[in-house]
Design a protein around this motif. Sequence first.
Motif, PDB file in Angstrom:
ATOM      1  N   ALA A  21       9.007  54.488  35.576  1.00  0.00           N
ATOM      2  CA  ALA A  21       9.194  55.251  36.811  1.00  0.00           C
ATOM      3  C   ALA A  21       8.901  56.709  36.472  1.00  0.00           C
ATOM      4  CB  ALA A  21      10.607  55.078  37.349  1.00  0.00           C
ATOM      5  N   HIS A  22       7.636  57.093  36.532  1.00  0.00           N
ATOM      6  CA  HIS A  22       7.237  58.437  36.117  1.00  0.00           C
ATOM      7  C   HIS A  22       7.620  59.447  37.197  1.00  0.00           C
ATOM      8  CE1 HIS A  22       4.612  61.773  34.856  1.00  0.00           C
ATOM      9  NE2 HIS A  22       4.692  61.222  33.658  1.00  0.00           N
ATOM     10  N   PRO A  23       8.155  60.591  36.814  1.00  0.00           N
ATOM     11  CA  PRO A  23       8.624  61.564  37.822  1.00  0.00           C
ATOM     12  C   PRO A  23       7.503  62.185  38.647  1.00  0.00           C
ATOM     13  CG  PRO A  23       8.759  62.493  35.603  1.00  0.00           C
ATOM     14  CD  PRO A  23       8.447  61.039  35.440  1.00  0.00           C
ATOM     15  N   VAL A  24       6.246  62.097  38.203  1.00  0.00           N
ATOM     16  CA  VAL A  24       5.135  62.733  38.914  1.00  0.00           C
ATOM     17  C   VAL A  24       4.250  61.701  39.613  1.00  0.00           C
ATOM     18  CG1 VAL A  24       3.076  64.178  38.682  1.00  0.00           C
ATOM     19  CG2 VAL A  24       5.130  64.708  37.348  1.00  0.00           C
ATOM     20  N   VAL A  25       3.808  60.675  38.890  1.00  0.00           N
ATOM     21  CA  VAL A  25       2.843  59.724  39.463  1.00  0.00           C
ATOM     22  C   VAL A  25       3.510  58.468  40.001  1.00  0.00           C
ATOM     23  CG1 VAL A  25       1.028  60.588  37.949  1.00  0.00           C
ATOM     24  CG2 VAL A  25       2.349  58.576  37.252  1.00  0.00           C
ATOM     25  N   GLY A  26       4.806  58.324  39.811  1.00  0.00           N
ATOM     26  CA  GLY A  26       5.519  57.184  40.363  1.00  0.00           C
ATOM     27  C   GLY A  26       5.536  55.981  39.430  1.00  0.00           C
ATOM     28  N   GLY A  27       5.627  54.801  40.021  1.00  0.00           N
ATOM     29  CA  GLY A  27       5.791  53.584  39.240  1.00  0.00           C
ATOM     30  C   GLY A  27       4.510  53.126  38.563  1.00  0.00           C
ATOM     31  N   LEU A  28       4.659  52.633  37.337  1.00  0.00           N
ATOM     32  CA  LEU A  28       3.553  52.044  36.586  1.00  0.00           C
ATOM     33  C   LEU A  28       4.029  50.754  35.938  1.00  0.00           C
ATOM     34  CD1 LEU A  28       3.621  55.405  35.576  1.00  0.00           C
ATOM     35  CD2 LEU A  28       1.269  54.715  35.100  1.00  0.00           C
ATOM     36  N   ALA A  29       3.164  49.752  35.959  1.00  0.00           N
ATOM     37  CA  ALA A  29       3.398  48.507  35.229  1.00  0.00           C
ATOM     38  C   ALA A  29       2.278  48.383  34.211  1.00  0.00           C
ATOM     39  CB  ALA A  29       3.402  47.315  36.179  1.00  0.00           C
ATOM     40  N   LEU A  30       2.606  48.549  32.934  1.00  0.00           N
ATOM     41  CA  LEU A  30       1.603  48.632  31.878  1.00  0.00           C
ATOM     42  C   LEU A  30       1.825  47.532  30.857  1.00  0.00           C
ATOM     43  CD1 LEU A  30       1.669  52.504  31.279  1.00  0.00           C
ATOM     44  CD2 LEU A  30       0.186  51.202  32.839  1.00  0.00           C
ATOM     45  N   ARG A  31       0.721  46.953  30.408  1.00  0.00           N
ATOM     46  CA  ARG A  31       0.782  45.938  29.357  1.00  0.00           C
ATOM     47  C   ARG A  31       0.762  46.621  28.005  1.00  0.00           C
ATOM     48  NH1 ARG A  31       2.509  40.964  29.024  1.00  0.00           N
ATOM     49  NH2 ARG A  31       1.650  40.684  31.123  1.00  0.00           N
ATOM     50  N   ARG A  32       1.765  46.326  27.195  1.00  0.00           N
ATOM     51  CA  ARG A  32       1.874  46.919  25.863  1.00  0.00           C
ATOM     52  C   ARG A  32       1.256  45.996  24.826  1.00  0.00           C
ATOM     53  NH1 ARG A  32       7.798  47.377  23.669  1.00  0.00           N
ATOM     54  NH2 ARG A  32       7.471  45.141  23.500  1.00  0.00           N
ATOM     55  N   GLN A  33       0.447  46.577  23.938  1.00  0.00           N
ATOM     56  CA  GLN A  33      -0.108  45.838  22.813  1.00  0.00           C
ATOM     57  C   GLN A  33       0.279  46.542  21.524  1.00  0.00           C
ATOM     58  OE1 GLN A  33      -4.320  45.735  24.126  1.00  0.00           O
ATOM     59  NE2 GLN A  33      -4.097  43.518  24.248  1.00  0.00           N
ATOM     60  N   ALA A  34       0.675  45.765  20.526  1.00  0.00           N
ATOM     61  CA  ALA A  34       1.093  46.307  19.224  1.00  0.00           C
ATOM     62  C   ALA A  34       0.097  45.868  18.166  1.00  0.00           C
ATOM     63  CB  ALA A  34       2.499  45.811  18.878  1.00  0.00           C
ATOM     64  N   LEU A  35      -0.466  46.819  17.447  1.00  0.00           N
ATOM     65  CA  LEU A  35      -1.492  46.556  16.445  1.00  0.00           C
ATOM     66  C   LEU A  35      -1.072  47.151  15.112  1.00  0.00           C
ATOM     67  CD1 LEU A  35      -4.498  47.752  18.651  1.00  0.00           C
ATOM     68  CD2 LEU A  35      -3.641  45.404  18.449  1.00  0.00           C
ATOM     69  N   THR A  36      -1.107  46.359  14.059  1.00  0.00           N
ATOM     70  CA  THR A  36      -0.787  46.862  12.721  1.00  0.00           C
ATOM     71  C   THR A  36      -1.977  47.624  12.163  1.00  0.00           C
ATOM     72  OG1 THR A  36       0.689  44.999  12.308  1.00  0.00           O
ATOM     73  CG2 THR A  36      -0.069  46.234  10.393  1.00  0.00           C
ATOM     74  N   VAL A  37      -1.706  48.750  11.530  1.00  0.00           N
ATOM     75  CA  VAL A  37      -2.760  49.568  10.944  1.00  0.00           C
ATOM     76  C   VAL A  37      -3.140  48.994   9.587  1.00  0.00           C
ATOM     77  CG1 VAL A  37      -3.406  51.867  10.134  1.00  0.00           C
ATOM     78  CG2 VAL A  37      -1.945  51.610  12.166  1.00  0.00           C
ATOM     79  N   GLY A  38      -4.387  48.623   9.422  1.00  0.00           N
ATOM     80  CA  GLY A  38      -4.851  48.095   8.146  1.00  0.00           C
ATOM     81  C   GLY A  38      -4.736  49.127   7.040  1.00  0.00           C
ATOM     82  N   GLY A  39      -4.162  48.725   5.906  1.00  0.00           N
ATOM     83  CA  GLY A  39      -3.993  49.634   4.786  1.00  0.00           C
ATOM     84  C   GLY A  39      -2.753  50.503   4.899  1.00  0.00           C
ATOM     85  N   ALA A  40      -2.053  50.402   6.020  1.00  0.00           N
ATOM     86  CA  ALA A  40      -0.812  51.166   6.205  1.00  0.00           C
ATOM     87  C   ALA A  40       0.135  50.281   7.005  1.00  0.00           C
ATOM     88  CB  ALA A  40      -1.078  52.487   6.927  1.00  0.00           C
ATOM     89  N   GLU A  41       0.632  49.242   6.340  1.00  0.00           N
ATOM     90  CA  GLU A  41       1.387  48.204   7.040  1.00  0.00           C
ATOM     91  C   GLU A  41       2.698  48.715   7.624  1.00  0.00           C
ATOM     92  OE1 GLU A  41      -0.320  47.777   4.284  1.00  0.00           O
ATOM     93  OE2 GLU A  41      -1.818  46.429   5.143  1.00  0.00           O
ATOM     94  N   GLN A  42       3.145  49.903   7.201  1.00  0.00           N
ATOM     95  CA  GLN A  42       4.357  50.476   7.775  1.00  0.00           C
ATOM     96  C   GLN A  42       4.098  51.131   9.124  1.00  0.00           C
ATOM     97  OE1 GLN A  42       7.586  50.326   6.571  1.00  0.00           O
ATOM     98  NE2 GLN A  42       6.715  48.849   5.139  1.00  0.00           N
TER      99      GLN A  42
END
Length: 261
Positions: free
Chosen positions: A218-239
Amino acid sequence: MAADNLLGDFLKARRGRVTAADVGIPAIGRRRVAGLRREELARLAGISEPYLVRLEQGVDRHPSPQVLRSLARALKLDADALAHLLALAGPDLVPSSRTEVAADVLRLLDAWADRPAYVRDRCLDVLAANKRARALASMYEPGHNLARAVFLDPASRRLFPDWEEVAAQTAAALRAEADPRDPRTAGLVAELKTDEEFHRLWARHEARPARDELKRFAHPVVGGLALRRQALTVGGAEQQVIIVYQATAGSPSEAALARLL
């Protein structure tokens, strides 16, 4: 986070969440415990009760993978919880330190100029973010900790319409991804436990890494957003983990996202 008996604390907490009915044990007479008794779990896992006592008390901290998998089956743990259990019983790790984000990864974040993207470590500290991520929420500014923002910043309850769900996901991701033996993690958890809701969620011992899920803002300026989140591991920096948010093509959320900058 007490780092002296992490495995035992996990086993006791998860034992308390499995009822006799869950595993087909007849409920005869009055039960003084909400979950399984020690002798019941030991029998289901095929180990002796004295050995289970040693595990729960922290006398034996490194059981075999076979024993752990048997306990996981008896406790009805999912794959994420099993992975967490195996990690708790593994060899002690050297505390991780913050690492710099590679220049190629920074360029990638900037290339995704039309969508929010940031890099965080497994302690949920934001290490880098593009302009659209910073415009989406101040919690994505580098140097902020996402768990601290969710639980200790009142603004997060206004930002997330589904705050309770986001809070549960955040606590589960912190438990699954951060090394509980890292003093930095322990200090963060101790701070977060001042929040009643975090304290309750942490006591559940849920462990679930970040998933590709839908998140509402619920953004205070642009209003509601429904966003798909993707999580990607960084190669060579697994942390490090890259989080990218995308809107469905042609949706109102895509139009709102375009107005962020």
